[in-house]
Design an enzyme around this catalytic site. Structure first.
Site, PDB file in Angstrom:
ATOM      1  N   HIS A 232       0.822  -1.209   0.000  1.00  0.00           N
ATOM      2  CA  HIS A 232       0.000   0.000   0.000  1.00  0.00           C
ATOM      3  C   HIS A 232       0.859   1.264   0.000  1.00  0.00           C
ATOM      4  O   HIS A 232       0.930   1.987  -0.989  1.00  0.00           O
ATOM      5  CB  HIS A 232      -0.944  -0.014   1.204  1.00  0.00           C
ATOM      6  CG  HIS A 232      -1.864   1.162   1.261  1.00  0.00           C
ATOM      7  ND1 HIS A 232      -2.401   1.626   2.439  1.00  0.00           N
ATOM      8  CD2 HIS A 232      -2.330   1.999   0.293  1.00  0.00           C
ATOM      9  CE1 HIS A 232      -3.169   2.669   2.187  1.00  0.00           C
ATOM     10  NE2 HIS A 232      -3.140   2.931   0.900  1.00  0.00           N
TER      11      HIS A 232
ATOM     12  N   HIS B 276       1.556   4.960  -2.811  1.00  0.00           N
ATOM     13  CA  HIS B 276       1.687   6.343  -2.330  1.00  0.00           C
ATOM     14  C   HIS B 276       3.080   6.919  -2.568  1.00  0.00           C
ATOM     15  O   HIS B 276       3.244   7.953  -3.231  1.00  0.00           O
ATOM     16  CB  HIS B 276       1.368   6.408  -0.834  1.00  0.00           C
ATOM     17  CG  HIS B 276      -0.080   6.331  -0.516  1.00  0.00           C
ATOM     18  ND1 HIS B 276      -0.851   7.433  -0.218  1.00  0.00           N
ATOM     19  CD2 HIS B 276      -0.924   5.267  -0.425  1.00  0.00           C
ATOM     20  CE1 HIS B 276      -2.085   7.068   0.026  1.00  0.00           C
ATOM     21  NE2 HIS B 276      -2.161   5.740  -0.086  1.00  0.00           N
TER      22      HIS B 276
ATOM     23  N   HIS C  80      -3.910   0.909  -6.503  1.00  0.00           N
ATOM     24  CA  HIS C  80      -4.190   1.513  -5.199  1.00  0.00           C
ATOM     25  C   HIS C  80      -5.590   1.148  -4.713  1.00  0.00           C
ATOM     26  O   HIS C  80      -5.792   0.845  -3.534  1.00  0.00           O
ATOM     27  CB  HIS C  80      -4.041   3.034  -5.255  1.00  0.00           C
ATOM     28  CG  HIS C  80      -4.372   3.682  -3.942  1.00  0.00           C
ATOM     29  ND1 HIS C  80      -5.576   4.313  -3.703  1.00  0.00           N
ATOM     30  CD2 HIS C  80      -3.675   3.769  -2.784  1.00  0.00           C
ATOM     31  CE1 HIS C  80      -5.600   4.759  -2.469  1.00  0.00           C
ATOM     32  NE2 HIS C  80      -4.457   4.445  -1.876  1.00  0.00           N
TER      33      HIS C  80
ATOM     34  N   ASN D  63      -6.314  -0.725  -1.146  1.00  0.00           N
ATOM     35  CA  ASN D  63      -6.736   0.247  -0.138  1.00  0.00           C
ATOM     36  C   ASN D  63      -8.185   0.084   0.303  1.00  0.00           C
ATOM     37  O   ASN D  63      -8.464  -0.039   1.491  1.00  0.00           O
ATOM     38  CB  ASN D  63      -6.530   1.681  -0.637  1.00  0.00           C
ATOM     39  CG  ASN D  63      -6.939   2.701   0.407  1.00  0.00           C
ATOM     40  OD1 ASN D  63      -6.280   2.846   1.437  1.00  0.00           O
ATOM     41  ND2 ASN D  63      -8.053   3.388   0.174  1.00  0.00           N
TER      42      ASN D  63
ATOM     43  N   ILE E 100      -6.623   9.047  -0.893  1.00  0.00           N
ATOM     44  CA  ILE E 100      -6.787   8.802   0.540  1.00  0.00           C
ATOM     45  C   ILE E 100      -5.775   7.747   0.971  1.00  0.00           C
ATOM     46  O   ILE E 100      -5.337   6.937   0.136  1.00  0.00           O
ATOM     47  CB  ILE E 100      -8.220   8.338   0.863  1.00  0.00           C
ATOM     48  CG1 ILE E 100      -8.484   8.311   2.365  1.00  0.00           C
ATOM     49  CG2 ILE E 100      -8.485   6.985   0.252  1.00  0.00           C
ATOM     50  CD1 ILE E 100      -8.482   9.655   3.036  1.00  0.00           C
TER      51      ILE E 100
END
Length: 875
Positions: A534, A539, A725, A729, A875
């Site tokens: 993740h 990110h 993602h 997520n 997010i």
């Protein structure tokens, strides 16, 4: 001033326009007329409402003729006295600012008229300068000119915050909504194009302020103060890392290599203003955070009066954390901005139903069956249809071998034997299963062993490095055969591990130990998922692409327009993560097993990150779960045919790649155009040498010399930022909101003989005292509830924030892309209905929807939907 290579395509059109306009200009009569336009913007806001005080001051400034002015810039006629830049028209001001009433809602647009003086000597406008003489900023969305001679309607899609003019050292410029390669740029606009990129790069010095528009790089040196003992990540071979956005905060006095940190409640961390959350999204984020953290507070207060402080007494204590279905609405952002104001959030916190305040929504994993999560079939299914379906690989040799250096780590090869696993292999031998591609492994042994001694010396963690071997059965499900748990010797001079192998059992102590062994595997998987699958691989890996794209690709560049929607909000959420989540002593260190070594370990794992392997087909091939086969769709044959993540993912990957291929083919006819694109080459060089500079010498980087290089690169970026993602997520709360299914910490080792009596007396109590403690459970569940929610402003794959495109061919290609995604949605729905595909729902009766695109109008409802692929990491 840059040097643009000659171009053969649309340059002729620009020359023709210039010739026509030149002839008009040289005629004896110069026609003068008015060009009318509209300007759409949002005024400055505060806590979800238009800032009334700022709006009043703006009106006062209007009285003294200090308004908002625009000047058109010619795209066809240069001004020799201004460095051959496009000729500037007269200033025109927004009309009726002082008398026009605008809504108090922060998400309401205001539209103003504007009238420009125009004559033929101006030629064709291609940009405008804007000066905001008000004391407050506004968000400029769209400028539309009507009846532009020779063109008709001309649009400028702006989507940028404009601060008072005195905040800038340069003029703000916005370009018409067109697309030009650098060499095709109209000559009068070239200097403006170059200057804008220079402004966005900044000068690399000073503390950046909210009105600065600077995109620059920094190391991860802002995660802790010197006394907290966390290393700087990035800039070294020991701890390499992707770069983050620079803030320019001053160095720590005790260690100049460390950047000072803001106070915990100060969320005003610098990112370029246009990269920050909208006011609506920020209000929703604060609102959901209040709700989730409130759900931590009350059980913890109650635990003070409990005989077992910070412990759950039984599984029913955990079930009591969740509200019953139909009693309370889902925990999701409220539907409008005003309802998400912080003071309204407290009403949410105090919301009571049936005498049970502060309840978490019931996770999907226990909605239909409260015990099915314990089954071996569900344990195996979540490796291919859970929240971390990107690790399992085919087992090609038995017993599993280690790649760790035996001179440093001793003999780390597996201690599993054929006899231990063949008894559960449905009559197959190990050799037959390997030859038939039926053995698979979830292996966390080698990545954890180097850090395991350090991790197990921390206060709360006692855990193992695990290997799990599974059999692919004829019905398509994965059957766990054995789990090997390894840990370091107590003697620091002995490197060979202590290893135990556990196999499935239905009764007694052996069954209890098997259930505990699965929990230790889940602990490994949860921590690795959060830190690597993740955080690191989506990110952190994407942030350098956001920075480089804004520094090196003009807004006029086609690849900027292709990629920019996939970077929305990423720098902002990453900045918040560095502030409260991945920092020293932050929530992540508190809730996952590597604790204080979490980020350091992720840096060591980053050494093996490979950009090209982020492509889904390459990832599946590398893990051996697919083989090349030109007779199969996508050129791959999945060895686990019912692999929901891979099946749905390949459909999404293919749709993205087709869209990128269509788009790039519109703008690049030959490979020479790729090689001659100065901005594109600078972008790719900077990404490798600065953004991911610690890995710049790796041979796997695409060369960016061909159209295929460009298509593959852009497809990977969009895939990682959107679908990958989403897959890792938004399933966090549905799967891990019930923490016994995915514990993130283990606090004691497997019971020895002396502890068997305790284990036999009450397995569930022993289990709960082994996995995550109560406070960490509540904090972890609150965190993933926040992270799993969609904003009501989410823009999903196949959607855009504007319906306009510079070229009709682009619009048509995007329409084809959106249509393919609708077809994929329908196919996913049908696959989830197919009872023969047992991995689509599993024993928990939970359909796999994490790669369901969600292109319908219902997508705007937000919240814990467990589906939907946002365009970007928001997010």
């Amino acid at each position: 001033m840059g040097i643009f290579p000659p171009c053969s395509s649309s340059e002729m059109l620009e020359k023709l326009l210039g010739t026509v306009c030149g002839k008009i200009r040289d005629s004896p009569q110069i026609e003068k007329r008015k060009i009318k336009g509209t300007v759409v913007l949002r005024k400055k806001n505060f806590m979800g409402m238009t800032d009334v005080g700022a709006s009043f001051l703006d009106r006062v400034y209007e009285i003294f003729r200090k308004g908002v002015s625009l000047q058109l810039i010619s795209a066809t006629h240069a001004d020799p006295e201004n460095g051959s830049r496009g000729k500037l028209g007269k200033e025109a001001y927004l009309e009726s600012w002082g008398s026009k009433f605008t809504s108090l809602s922060a998400n309401e647009d205001a539209t103003f008229n504007i009238t420009f003086d125009w004559d033929e000597s101006m030629g064709v406008p291609g940009a405008f300068l804007i000066k905001n003489h008000h004391p407050s900023q506004f968000y400029l969305k769209l400028v539309t000119l009507e009846d532009v001679p020779g063109i008709g309607q001309l649009q400028f899609v702006c989507n940028s915050w404009v601060y008072p003019a005195y905040r800038y050292k340069y003029d703000r410029v916005f370009f018409a909504y067109k697309t030009y390669l650098p060499c095709n740029t109209p000559e009068p606009l070239r200097a403006y194009r170059e200057d804008e990129l220079i402004n966005l790069r900044g000068d690399g010095s000073g503390m950046l302020k909210e009105w600065d528009r600077v995109y620059d790089y920094a190391l991860y040196n802002d995660l802790g103060s010197p006394e907290e003992g966390r290393p700087v990540l990035g800039g070294s071979q020991e701890f390499p890392y992707p770069r983050r956005g620079r803030t320019g905060r001053r160095p720590n006095k005790k260690d100049p290599k460390i950047e000072t940190r803001l106070l915990l409640l100060n969320l005003n961390i610098y990112v370029p203003r246009d990269e920050r959350f909208s006011q609506v999204k920020f209000s929703e984020f604060i609102c959901s955070s209040f709700n989730s953290l409130g759900q931590v507070l009350i059980p913890e207060i109650g635990a003070v009066f409990n005989k077992t402080i910070n412990e759950f007494d039984n599984l029913q204590d955990i079930h009591k954390l969740y509200k019953e279905e139909n009693n309370l609405p889902d925990s999701r952002p409220l539907r409008n901005t005003r309802e998400c104001l912080p003071w309204e959030s407290f009403k949410e916190l105090l919301h009571v139903s049936g005498g049970r305040p502060f309840k978490f929504p019931k996770p999907d994993i226990i909605k239909n069956d409260e015990t099915a999560w314990k089954t071996d079939e569900e344990f195996g299914r979540e490796m291919i249809a859970g929240v971390n379906p990107v690790i399992i690989r085919r087992l090609e040799e038995f017993p599993p071998a280690s790649k760790l250096d035996p001179k440093v780590y001793g003999n780390q090869n597996s201690s599993m034997t054929k006899e231990q696993i063949e008894k559960n292999m449905n009559g197959l031998t190990v050799e037959e299963a390997i030859a038939g591609n039926k053995l698979f492994i979830l292996d966390y042994h080698d990545v954890l062993i180097p850090y395991l001694r350090k991790i197990n010396k921390t206060k709360y963690t006692r855990t193992y490095a695990s290997r799990t071997v599974l059999l692919l059965q004829d019905n398509g499900t994965l059957k766990p055969l054995a789990i090997e748990l390894s840990r370091e010797q107590d003697d620091v001079n002995v490197y060979d591990p202590i290893s135990q192998v556990f196999t499935p059992s239905e009764h007694g102590i052996e069954n209890s130990k098997w259930q505990l062994a699965k929990a230790y595997v889940a602990v490994n998987d949860s921590g690795y998922h959060q830190l690597i699958s993740h955080w690191l691989n989506t990110h952190a890996a994407i942030e350098p692409f956001v920075i480089a794209t804004n520094r090196q690709l003009s807004v006029l560049h086609p690849i900027y327009k292709l990629l920019q929607p996939h970077f929305r909000d990423t720098m902002n959420i990453n900045a918040l993560a560095r502030h409260t989540l991945i920092n020293a002593g932050g929530i992540l260190e508190t809730t996952v097993f590597p604790a204080r070594y979490s980020m350091e370990m992720s840096a060591v794992i980053y050494k093996n990150w490979n950009f090209t392997e982020q492509a889904l087909p390459e990832d599946l091939l590398k893990r051996g779960v697919a083989v090349k086969d030109p007779n199969h769709r996508h050129g791959l044959r999945l060895l686990i045919e019912d692999y929901p993540f891979a099946v749905d993912g390949l459909e999404i990957w293919s749709a993205i790649k087709d869209w990128v291929t269509d788009f790039c083919s519109i703008h690049y006819e030959t490979d020479d155009m790729i090689q001659g694109d100065s901005e594109l080459q600078s972008w790719w060089t900077e990404l490798r040498e600065e953004g991911h500079g610690d890995l710049k010498d790796r041979p796997w980087w695409p060369k960016m010399q061909t159209k295929d290089d460009l298509i593959q690169t852009c497809t990977i970026i969009i895939w990682v930022a959107s679908a990958l993602h989403a897959a890792v997520n938004f399933g966090q709360y549905p799967y891990a909101g019930f923490l016994p299914n995915r514990p993130a910490v283990s606090r004691r080792f497997m019971p020895d003989t002396q502890e068997h009596a305790e284990l036999e007396k009450d397995f569930h109590l022993f289990f709960l005292k082994t996995i995550t403690a109560q406070f960490q459970t509540l904090l972890g569940v609150a965190l993933i509830e926040i992270l799993s929610q969609h904003s009501t402003e989410e823009i999903y794959l196949g959607q855009r924030d504007t319906s306009e495109w510079p070229k009709d061919e682009e619009k048509e290609a995007f329409a084809r892309f959106s249509t393919k995604l609708v077809t994929i949605e329908n196919d996913i729905t049908e696959r989830n209905k197919d009872q023969g595909l047992r991995n689509r729902n599993g024993p928990v009766k939970m359909p796999y929807t994490l790669l369901y695109p969600n292109t319908s109008d219902d997508s705007k409802k937000g919240g814990l939907t467990g589906s939907g692929i946002p365009n970007s990491i928001t997010i």
